[in-house]
Structures are given as structure tokens and as C-alpha cells.
Design a protein around this motif. Structure first.
Motif, PDB file in Angstrom:
ATOM      1  N   GLY A 178     -11.692  -9.047 -32.402  1.00 14.15           N
ATOM      2  CA  GLY A 178     -12.349  -9.612 -32.279  1.00 14.15           C
ATOM      3  C   GLY A 178     -12.524 -10.243 -30.366  1.00 14.15           C
ATOM      4  N   GLU A 179     -11.677 -10.765 -29.445  1.00 21.78           N
ATOM      5  CA  GLU A 179     -12.005 -10.907 -27.956  1.00 21.78           C
ATOM      6  C   GLU A 179     -11.478  -9.584 -26.994  1.00 21.78           C
ATOM      7  OE1 GLU A 179     -11.390 -14.783 -26.650  1.00 21.78           O
ATOM      8  OE2 GLU A 179     -10.691 -15.665 -28.460  1.00 21.78           O
ATOM      9  N   ASN A 180     -11.052  -8.718 -28.074  1.00 18.36           N
ATOM     10  CA  ASN A 180     -10.294  -7.365 -27.533  1.00 18.36           C
ATOM     11  C   ASN A 180     -11.786  -6.415 -26.856  1.00 18.36           C
ATOM     12  OD1 ASN A 180      -9.043  -5.410 -25.940  1.00 18.36           O
ATOM     13  ND2 ASN A 180      -7.455  -5.555 -27.652  1.00 18.36           N
ATOM     14  N   LYS A 181     -11.549  -6.531 -25.403  1.00 17.19           N
ATOM     15  CA  LYS A 181     -12.596  -5.882 -24.934  1.00 17.19           C
ATOM     16  C   LYS A 181     -11.926  -4.794 -23.625  1.00 17.19           C
ATOM     17  CE  LYS A 181     -16.474  -8.392 -25.979  1.00 17.19           C
ATOM     18  NZ  LYS A 181     -15.476  -8.758 -26.964  1.00 17.19           N
ATOM     19  N   GLY A 182     -10.441  -4.794 -23.465  1.00 19.24           N
ATOM     20  CA  GLY A 182      -9.841  -4.356 -23.404  1.00 19.24           C
ATOM     21  C   GLY A 182      -9.112  -4.195 -22.121  1.00 19.24           C
ATOM     22  N   SER A 183      -8.787  -4.086 -21.229  1.00 21.93           N
ATOM     23  CA  SER A 183      -8.032  -5.054 -20.403  1.00 21.93           C
ATOM     24  C   SER A 183      -8.432  -4.040 -18.005  1.00 21.93           C
ATOM     25  CB  SER A 183      -6.482  -5.467 -20.638  1.00 21.93           C
ATOM     26  OG  SER A 183      -5.527  -4.379 -20.469  1.00 21.93           O
ATOM     27  N   PRO A 184      -7.430  -5.026 -17.024  1.00 23.17           N
ATOM     28  CA  PRO A 184      -8.390  -4.083 -16.153  1.00 23.17           C
ATOM     29  C   PRO A 184      -6.968  -3.494 -16.003  1.00 23.17           C
ATOM     30  CG  PRO A 184      -7.576  -6.303 -16.011  1.00 23.17           C
ATOM     31  CD  PRO A 184      -7.457  -5.950 -17.247  1.00 23.17           C
ATOM     32  N   GLY A 185      -7.228  -2.517 -14.599  1.00 23.29           N
ATOM     33  CA  GLY A 185      -5.701  -1.682 -14.722  1.00 23.29           C
ATOM     34  C   GLY A 185      -6.403  -1.014 -13.442  1.00 23.29           C
ATOM     35  N   ILE A 186      -4.971   0.031 -12.916  1.00 25.38           N
ATOM     36  CA  ILE A 186      -5.278   1.160 -11.718  1.00 25.38           C
ATOM     37  C   ILE A 186      -5.591   2.036 -11.722  1.00 25.38           C
ATOM     38  CG2 ILE A 186      -3.611  -0.118 -10.353  1.00 25.38           C
ATOM     39  CD1 ILE A 186      -1.995   1.981 -10.961  1.00 25.38           C
ATOM     40  N   ASN A 187      -6.524   2.927 -11.190  1.00 20.81           N
ATOM     41  CA  ASN A 187      -6.961   3.959 -11.714  1.00 20.81           C
ATOM     42  C   ASN A 187      -5.846   5.420 -11.345  1.00 20.81           C
ATOM     43  OD1 ASN A 187      -7.539   4.984  -8.941  1.00 20.81           O
ATOM     44  ND2 ASN A 187      -9.430   4.817  -8.802  1.00 20.81           N
ATOM     45  N   HIS A 188      -6.012   6.842 -11.534  1.00 21.62           N
ATOM     46  CA  HIS A 188      -5.345   7.738 -11.053  1.00 21.62           C
ATOM     47  C   HIS A 188      -5.046   8.197  -9.061  1.00 21.62           C
ATOM     48  CE1 HIS A 188      -5.293   9.595 -15.138  1.00 21.62           C
ATOM     49  NE2 HIS A 188      -6.319   9.481 -14.841  1.00 21.62           N
ATOM     50  N   GLU A 189      -5.767   7.321  -8.961  1.00 23.92           N
ATOM     51  CA  GLU A 189      -5.881   7.735  -7.566  1.00 23.92           C
ATOM     52  C   GLU A 189      -4.721   6.700  -6.814  1.00 23.92           C
ATOM     53  OE1 GLU A 189      -9.089   8.089  -3.258  1.00 23.92           O
ATOM     54  OE2 GLU A 189      -9.362   6.128  -4.682  1.00 23.92           O
ATOM     55  N   VAL A 190      -4.676   6.071  -7.265  1.00 24.94           N
ATOM     56  CA  VAL A 190      -4.121   4.281  -6.841  1.00 24.94           C
ATOM     57  C   VAL A 190      -2.805   4.488  -7.620  1.00 24.94           C
ATOM     58  CG1 VAL A 190      -3.107   2.118  -7.171  1.00 24.94           C
ATOM     59  CG2 VAL A 190      -5.351   2.412  -7.482  1.00 24.94           C
ATOM     60  N   ALA A 191      -2.354   5.906  -8.753  1.00 15.62           N
ATOM     61  CA  ALA A 191      -0.843   6.276  -9.238  1.00 15.62           C
ATOM     62  C   ALA A 191      -0.407   7.334  -8.073  1.00 15.62           C
ATOM     63  CB  ALA A 191      -0.900   6.691 -10.714  1.00 15.62           C
ATOM     64  N   LYS A 192      -1.332   8.044  -8.086  1.00 17.27           N
ATOM     65  CA  LYS A 192      -1.052   9.069  -7.365  1.00 17.27           C
ATOM     66  C   LYS A 192      -0.416   8.839  -5.538  1.00 17.27           C
ATOM     67  CE  LYS A 192      -3.660  12.363  -9.284  1.00 17.27           C
ATOM     68  NZ  LYS A 192      -4.863  13.166 -10.003  1.00 17.27           N
ATOM     69  N   TRP A 193      -1.474   7.632  -5.050  1.00 20.47           N
ATOM     70  CA  TRP A 193      -0.720   6.963  -3.627  1.00 20.47           C
ATOM     71  C   TRP A 193      -0.150   6.243  -4.415  1.00 20.47           C
ATOM     72  CZ3 TRP A 193      -0.105   1.983  -2.403  1.00 20.47           C
ATOM     73  CH2 TRP A 193      -0.312   1.790  -0.823  1.00 20.47           C
ATOM     74  N   MET A 194       0.630   6.115  -5.086  1.00 24.41           N
ATOM     75  CA  MET A 194       1.936   4.900  -5.383  1.00 24.41           C
ATOM     76  C   MET A 194       2.954   6.313  -5.335  1.00 24.41           C
ATOM     77  SD  MET A 194       1.476   1.645  -6.041  1.00 24.41           S
ATOM     78  CE  MET A 194       0.608   0.411  -6.250  1.00 24.41           C
ATOM     79  N   VAL A 195       3.460   7.080  -5.934  1.00 20.92           N
ATOM     80  CA  VAL A 195       3.318   8.450  -5.818  1.00 20.92           C
ATOM     81  C   VAL A 195       4.639   9.345  -4.531  1.00 20.92           C
ATOM     82  CG1 VAL A 195       4.005  11.054  -6.428  1.00 20.92           C
ATOM     83  CG2 VAL A 195       3.173   9.558  -8.418  1.00 20.92           C
ATOM     84  N   SER A 196       2.857   9.071  -3.668  1.00 21.56           N
ATOM     85  CA  SER A 196       2.987   9.721  -2.420  1.00 21.56           C
ATOM     86  C   SER A 196       3.569   9.088  -1.131  1.00 21.56           C
ATOM     87  CB  SER A 196       1.886   9.918  -1.603  1.00 21.56           C
ATOM     88  OG  SER A 196       1.339   8.614  -1.488  1.00 21.56           O
ATOM     89  N   LYS A 197       3.872   7.421  -2.045  1.00 17.33           N
ATOM     90  CA  LYS A 197       4.767   6.173  -1.307  1.00 17.33           C
ATOM     91  C   LYS A 197       6.119   6.015  -1.318  1.00 17.33           C
ATOM     92  CE  LYS A 197       1.431   4.574   1.890  1.00 17.33           C
ATOM     93  NZ  LYS A 197       1.562   4.962   2.746  1.00 17.33           N
ATOM     94  N   LYS A 198       6.468   6.638  -2.866  1.00 12.57           N
ATOM     95  CA  LYS A 198       8.250   6.841  -3.308  1.00 12.57           C
ATOM     96  C   LYS A 198       8.513   5.418  -3.784  1.00 12.57           C
ATOM     97  CE  LYS A 198       8.934  10.452  -0.164  1.00 12.57           C
ATOM     98  NZ  LYS A 198       9.927  11.410   1.098  1.00 12.57           N
ATOM     99  N   VAL A 199       7.126   4.544  -4.126  1.00 10.35           N
ATOM    100  CA  VAL A 199       7.592   3.319  -4.933  1.00 10.35           C
ATOM    101  C   VAL A 199       8.523   3.396  -5.873  1.00 10.35           C
ATOM    102  CG1 VAL A 199       5.926   2.289  -3.767  1.00 10.35           C
ATOM    103  CG2 VAL A 199       5.813   3.323  -5.846  1.00 10.35           C
ATOM    104  N   SER A 200       9.478   2.517  -6.107  1.00  6.34           N
ATOM    105  CA  SER A 200      11.181   2.616  -7.815  1.00  6.34           C
ATOM    106  C   SER A 200      10.010   2.462  -8.477  1.00  6.34           C
ATOM    107  CB  SER A 200      12.080   1.635  -6.689  1.00  6.34           C
ATOM    108  OG  SER A 200      11.676   0.459  -7.061  1.00  6.34           O
TER     109      SER A 200
END
Length: 338
Positions: A243-265
Motif C-alpha cells: 500500500g502506502e507504507n514506505k516506512g517511517s523516519p527515526g533516529i540512528n544509533h549515534e543519537v540513541a547512545k548520546w541520549m544514554v550519555s545524557k541520562k535522560v529518562s
């Protein structure tokens, strides 16, 4: 000696994830455990939301304006894959006299914790690691294993560790990172991979510094994707290229690891999975395990359009999960207050 942020994050990733056959891992020590909150902790980064953090966050509500950040739950909402959602209301009893009560009751069956606007708990996803004998074993937050979670009952009645009932109430400072606004578009492309440069650029545009992110903060990313909510195929119902499903946008691994380093909840977004879906070809593992094993929760399928429209980049954030014993996720009604 200075090193670039990308190299620094890569070094952190290697340090966190490298496991050699010689060293292996034990219940006491592994590549992401024990938690800084103790070897028995099950609350993850909700521990950063202290009474002091809550009192400081409450001061962000100055006008009393409320933003509903979640979608209404119903059978028409996009479901990832073939997850059922069925709500049946029993018709009221027949009334035969004045002032007699008429009563409705509801029956629900479905993926209660992983449907619609949803909260992913720490028991939702772990990562397999190679053991010294060459076998593979799944580990979750704080080194808990599959046996610890599902136990002899094999999950009947829920997980025995890391259930959402262990999470502390999340009343904290919320930050909107408007990636769509930063890129100058209403909605990101379905195959857009959000980079750390995008996140830092959006923060700068909003007048927020990287250093202003504090432990326990909730970081919500706007991709503009909520505009597709009423079209499950385009939004991403998990049936890629149908159908119209081309996927969806999102963050990559570098952003995720940066979030961990920032200790976000919490890291949240207005897509099904926060990360780009389907993931890039050759991606070794699901981005969820960059976050959940390290105590960082995920919020999926948010609606951040009104926040973005009002340029409300900092706010009081309330995210109270249901106390569902043994559940790995929870429905939630996330609220922002300015």
C-alpha cells in the motif's frame, strides 16, 4: 587531546557493547550492568526523577495550558503488524421502573501495552550476547536474563522482573526537539534517518544548549509524522512496501547512545518505533537495545503537532504508566503543561 563527538560516542559504544569470549559476563558485571542505582534496581532512569527534580520541573508550568501528547485509543489506530485491539461494551440492562440504574461494562482484549501511544518498559527488549562457550544468551536492563524475567511460568502472569509496576512516576522536565521544524518541512520523508547533527542543530535553533539537558529529562522528537495517523498504511503498520507504507523516519544509533550519555529518562517520538523503520540494510541490531538495557524508556506514537506549532520547547511533562504487574509496556496519557 580533543576528539570529535562522533569518535567519542563511537568509543562509548565500543566500551559499552564489547564482550569478549575470554571475559564473558556474569550476573554481577557485564557490558551495561550493574546499574548505577544498584544491582537489584528495576526502575532505570526514572530514578533520576527525584523530589527535587519534580519540584524544579513544576516551576515550568506558568500558564496552565495543557497539551495532549497521546492519540485516542480505538480499533482504527495504526497497529504494528497484526496486533489485535478489541473493545466490547455490554449493553445496559433493561430498565423497568423510574430511577433504576442502567449499567455498562467493558471487555478488552489485545496488545494492551504495545498499541497506540505506548510506553516501552525495560522488560520489553534486551540483547543477545555471546558467552565464553560460544552460545548466546539474552540480557536485559541490569543484567537480568530471560530466565529472570519469564521464570518457570514462561511469562504466564507477566514478567517476574522489570515489569512496568517497578517504574517510578515520571513527572519531569520535558524538551521538544522539533526535527521537522529544523529541516523546514511539515513532515520528514519516510526514509529519513535523524542524525546527531540534526538533534544538536534543532536544539540550537530552539535556543537550547546541549549542556542544558539534565538527568531525568524527557526528550521528545517531532518528525511531523502524526499527520499520517489516520492513514495506517502510510503511518507504518509494519507491512513494509505494501500500500502506502514506505516506512517511517527515526533516529540512528549515534543519537540513541548520546541520549544514554545524557541520562535522560525517556526518548519519545511521533512514530511507531522512534528509530527509522525499516532499519538501514545491514543494521546489526534493533535500536531499542541502545536505550532500554541502559535504563532509558521509550514513548512511541506521540502527537507533538500542537507543541511544535506553539514552539513549546520546554515544559512540565507527566507520563504516568499503569501499574500492570509483569507488563513490559503500558498505555499512557502523556501530558505537557506550560
Amino acid at each position: 587531546m580533543k576528539i570529535g563527538r562522533s569518535k567519542w560516542l563511537a568509543a562509548i559504544g565500543v566500551a559499552l557493547l564489547s564482550v569478549t569470549a575470554a571475559s564473558g559476563q556474569t550476573a554481577e558485571k557485564g557490558p551495561w550492568w550493574p546499574s548505577p542505582f544498584g544491582a537489584q534496581d528495576q526502575a532505570g532512569n526514572s530514578n533520576y526523577i527525584t523530589p527535587e527534580k519534580i519540584l524544579t520541573s513544576l516551576k515550568l508550568a506558568k500558564t496552565g495550558k495543557i497539551y495532549e501528547l497521546g492519540h485516542i485509543y480505538d480499533a482504527k489506530m495504526p497497529a504494528f503488524g497484526d496486533r489485535p485491539y478489541v473493545l466490547l461494551t455490554q449493553p445496559a440492562n433493561e430498565v423497568t421502573k423510574a430511577d433504576q440504574e442502567a449499567v455498562h461494562t467493558d471487555y478488552f482484549t489485545g496488545f494492551l501495552g504495545h498499541m497506540g501511544t505506548q510506553f516501552d518498559g525495560l522488560g520489553h527488549m534486551g540483547r543477545a550476547l555471546k558467552m565464553p562457550d560460544g552460545s548466546y544468551k539474552a540480557f536485559f536492563y541490569n543484567g537480568y536474563t530471560e530466565a529472570d524475567l519469564t521464570g518457570p511460568k514462561k511469562g504466564a502472569g507477566g514478567v517476574e522482573k522489570l515489569g512496568v509496576e517497578q517504574i517510578k512516576p515520571i513527572i519531569t522536565r520535558g524538551l521538544l526537539v522539533d526535527i521537522a521544524g529544523y529541516k523546514g518541512v511539515a513532515t520528514l520523508d519516510a526514509r529519513y534517518e535523524v542524525t546527531l547533527a540534526d538533534v544538536l542543530g534543532a536544539l540550537k535553533k530552539e535556543g537550547l544548549s546541549e549542556d542544558s539537558i539534565q538527568p531525568g529529562d524527557a526528550v521528545l522528537l517531532n518528525f511531523g509524522w502524526a499527520a499520517n495517523w489516520d492513514n495506517p498504511s502510510k503511518y507504518n503498520d509494519g507491512h513494509f512496501w505494501v500500500g502506502e507504507n514506505k516506512g517511517s523516519p527515526g533516529i540512528n544509533h549515534e543519537v540513541a547512545k548520546w541520549m544514554v550519555s545524557k541520562k535522560v529518562s525517556i526518548v519519545g517520538a511521533d512514530t511507531c518505533c522512534v528509530m527509522m523503520m525499516p532499519q538501514p540494510e545491514g543494521d546489526a541490531y534493533n535500536l531499542h537495545v541502545d536505550l532500554l538495557p541502559y535504563g532509558v524508556f521509550l514513548m512511541e506514537n506521540l502527537d507533538l503537532r500542537e507543541l511544535a506549532k506553539d514552539k513549546a520547547y520546554e515544559f512540565l511533562y507527566l507520563n504516568l504508566t499503569e501499574r500492570l504487574r509483569g507488563a513490559t509496556g503500558s498505555p499512557v496519557r502523556p501530558i505537557a503543561i506550560r
